[in-house]
Motif scaffolding. Structure first.
Motif, mmCIF file in Angstrom:
data_model
loop_
_atom_site.group_PDB
_atom_site.id
_atom_site.type_symbol
_atom_site.label_atom_id
_atom_site.label_comp_id
_atom_site.label_asym_id
_atom_site.label_seq_id
_atom_site.Cartn_x
_atom_site.Cartn_y
_atom_site.Cartn_z
ATOM 1 N N MET A 72 0.832 -1.211 0.000
ATOM 2 C CA MET A 72 0.000 0.000 0.000
ATOM 3 C C MET A 72 0.866 1.260 0.000
ATOM 4 S SD MET A 72 -3.119 -0.713 -0.368
ATOM 5 C CE MET A 72 -3.830 0.859 -0.002
ATOM 6 N N ARG A 73 1.918 1.263 0.812
ATOM 7 C CA ARG A 73 2.820 2.429 0.847
ATOM 8 C C ARG A 73 3.469 2.648 -0.522
ATOM 9 N NH1 ARG A 73 4.951 0.576 6.378
ATOM 10 N NH2 ARG A 73 3.602 1.709 7.796
ATOM 11 N N ARG A 74 3.859 1.571 -1.159
ATOM 12 C CA ARG A 74 4.480 1.662 -2.487
ATOM 13 C C ARG A 74 3.487 2.225 -3.500
ATOM 14 N NH1 ARG A 74 6.901 -3.386 -5.876
ATOM 15 N NH2 ARG A 74 7.750 -2.172 -7.585
ATOM 16 N N LEU A 75 2.240 1.751 -3.451
ATOM 17 C CA LEU A 75 1.203 2.238 -4.347
ATOM 18 C C LEU A 75 0.931 3.724 -4.123
ATOM 19 C CD1 LEU A 75 -0.928 1.597 -6.502
ATOM 20 C CD2 LEU A 75 -2.467 0.930 -4.652
ATOM 21 N N VAL A 76 0.813 4.123 -2.870
ATOM 22 C CA VAL A 76 0.563 5.535 -2.547
ATOM 23 C C VAL A 76 1.729 6.393 -3.032
ATOM 24 C CG1 VAL A 76 0.344 7.177 -0.635
ATOM 25 C CG2 VAL A 76 -1.004 5.069 -0.636
ATOM 26 N N ALA A 77 2.962 5.928 -2.854
ATOM 27 C CA ALA A 77 4.132 6.683 -3.306
ATOM 28 C C ALA A 77 4.108 6.873 -4.824
ATOM 29 C CB ALA A 77 5.405 5.971 -2.876
ATOM 30 N N LEU A 78 3.725 5.833 -5.569
ATOM 31 C CA LEU A 78 3.633 5.950 -7.028
ATOM 32 C C LEU A 78 2.587 6.983 -7.439
ATOM 33 C CD1 LEU A 78 3.836 2.211 -8.126
ATOM 34 C CD2 LEU A 78 5.455 4.010 -8.712
ATOM 35 N N THR B 126 3.019 11.060 -9.255
ATOM 36 C CA THR B 126 2.390 11.557 -10.481
ATOM 37 C C THR B 126 1.360 12.642 -10.201
ATOM 38 O OG1 THR B 126 0.665 9.879 -10.390
ATOM 39 C CG2 THR B 126 2.666 9.329 -11.609
ATOM 40 N N ALA B 127 1.125 12.959 -8.928
ATOM 41 C CA ALA B 127 0.040 13.866 -8.552
ATOM 42 C C ALA B 127 0.180 15.255 -9.149
ATOM 43 C CB ALA B 127 -0.074 13.952 -7.035
ATOM 44 N N SER B 128 1.397 15.726 -9.360
ATOM 45 C CA SER B 128 1.553 17.073 -9.900
ATOM 46 C C SER B 128 1.158 17.144 -11.376
ATOM 47 C CB SER B 128 2.991 17.555 -9.718
ATOM 48 O OG SER B 128 3.873 16.691 -10.427
ATOM 49 N N ALA B 129 1.251 16.010 -12.075
ATOM 50 C CA ALA B 129 0.959 16.012 -13.506
ATOM 51 C C ALA B 129 -0.394 15.383 -13.848
ATOM 52 C CB ALA B 129 2.068 15.276 -14.260
ATOM 53 N N ILE B 130 -0.829 14.415 -13.041
ATOM 54 C CA ILE B 130 -2.043 13.652 -13.376
ATOM 55 C C ILE B 130 -2.945 13.568 -12.151
ATOM 56 C CG2 ILE B 130 -2.917 11.444 -14.246
ATOM 57 C CD1 ILE B 130 -0.086 10.938 -15.324
ATOM 58 N N ASP B 131 -4.227 13.681 -12.379
ATOM 59 C CA ASP B 131 -5.219 13.549 -11.319
ATOM 60 C C ASP B 131 -5.151 12.130 -10.721
ATOM 61 O OD1 ASP B 131 -7.620 14.063 -9.773
ATOM 62 O OD2 ASP B 131 -8.704 12.875 -11.274
ATOM 63 N N PRO B 132 -5.131 11.985 -9.385
ATOM 64 C CA PRO B 132 -5.056 10.644 -8.771
ATOM 65 C C PRO B 132 -6.166 9.697 -9.219
ATOM 66 C CG PRO B 132 -4.615 12.314 -7.126
ATOM 67 C CD PRO B 132 -5.029 13.037 -8.381
ATOM 68 N N GLU B 133 -7.351 10.206 -9.465
ATOM 69 C CA GLU B 133 -8.450 9.335 -9.922
ATOM 70 C C GLU B 133 -8.134 8.747 -11.296
ATOM 71 O OE1 GLU B 133 -11.160 8.167 -8.323
ATOM 72 O OE2 GLU B 133 -10.299 9.164 -6.576
#
Length: 149
Positions: free
Chosen positions: A112-118, A122-129
């Motif tokens: 889960m931590r690895r997934l959240v880090a990924l 990308t959050a600055s360039a792509i919407d998390p959804e």
């Protein structure tokens, strides 16, 4: 010559009837504990007889035709196929799948931590959804089996 007869009916409120109600209940006695109002009663197993026969008939039909029908429904109407499959899963199993008890173990927490880090990377360039949608679509495509395999 026409004659009319006037008839007066008693006023009846909701829940009452025109029939005379029994008002003398002095001789009536309640049932004793353990005593049945219908001593002959329903024969043992009569209620289950229909459902047992229906299940036996369904099993016989399923044994003869089940696999071919499932294949046809899966190919022609996937939503019905899924609805039927999920309707026959016992509720206690469905609940245990939907509700997890207890915390995640160490390997799950690490994943889960690895997934959240990924996702955060990308959050600055792509919407998390959007990232979630891509991940879900990619994972489904990678593990999906072709129909007929």
């Amino acid at each position: 010559m026409t004659s009319f007869v006037t008839v007066t009916l008693p006023f009846v409120t909701k829940g009452q009837s025109l029939m005379k109600q029994r008002t003398n209940t002095a001789n009536l006695k309640p049932w004793k504990p353990g005593q049945s109002g219908n001593p002959l009663g329903r024969p043992l197993g009569a209620r289950a007889k229909f459902s047992e026969q229906a299940c036996a008939d369904a099993l016989a039909d399923w044994t003869a035709n089940g696999a071919s029908v499932l294949e046809k429904v899966r190919a022609t109407d996937p939503s019905t196929y899924l609805r039927v499959l999920f309707s026959i899963i016992p509720k206690d199993i469905a609940v245990s799948i939907e509700h997890r008890t207890g915390p995640m173990d160490a390997p799950e927490m690490q994943a889960m931590r690895r997934l959240v880090a990924l996702i955060q990377a990308t959050a600055s360039a792509i919407d998390p959804e959007t990232v979630f949608a891509w991940l879900e679509e990619d994972l489904r495509a990678r593990v999906a089996k072709r129909i007929g395999e």
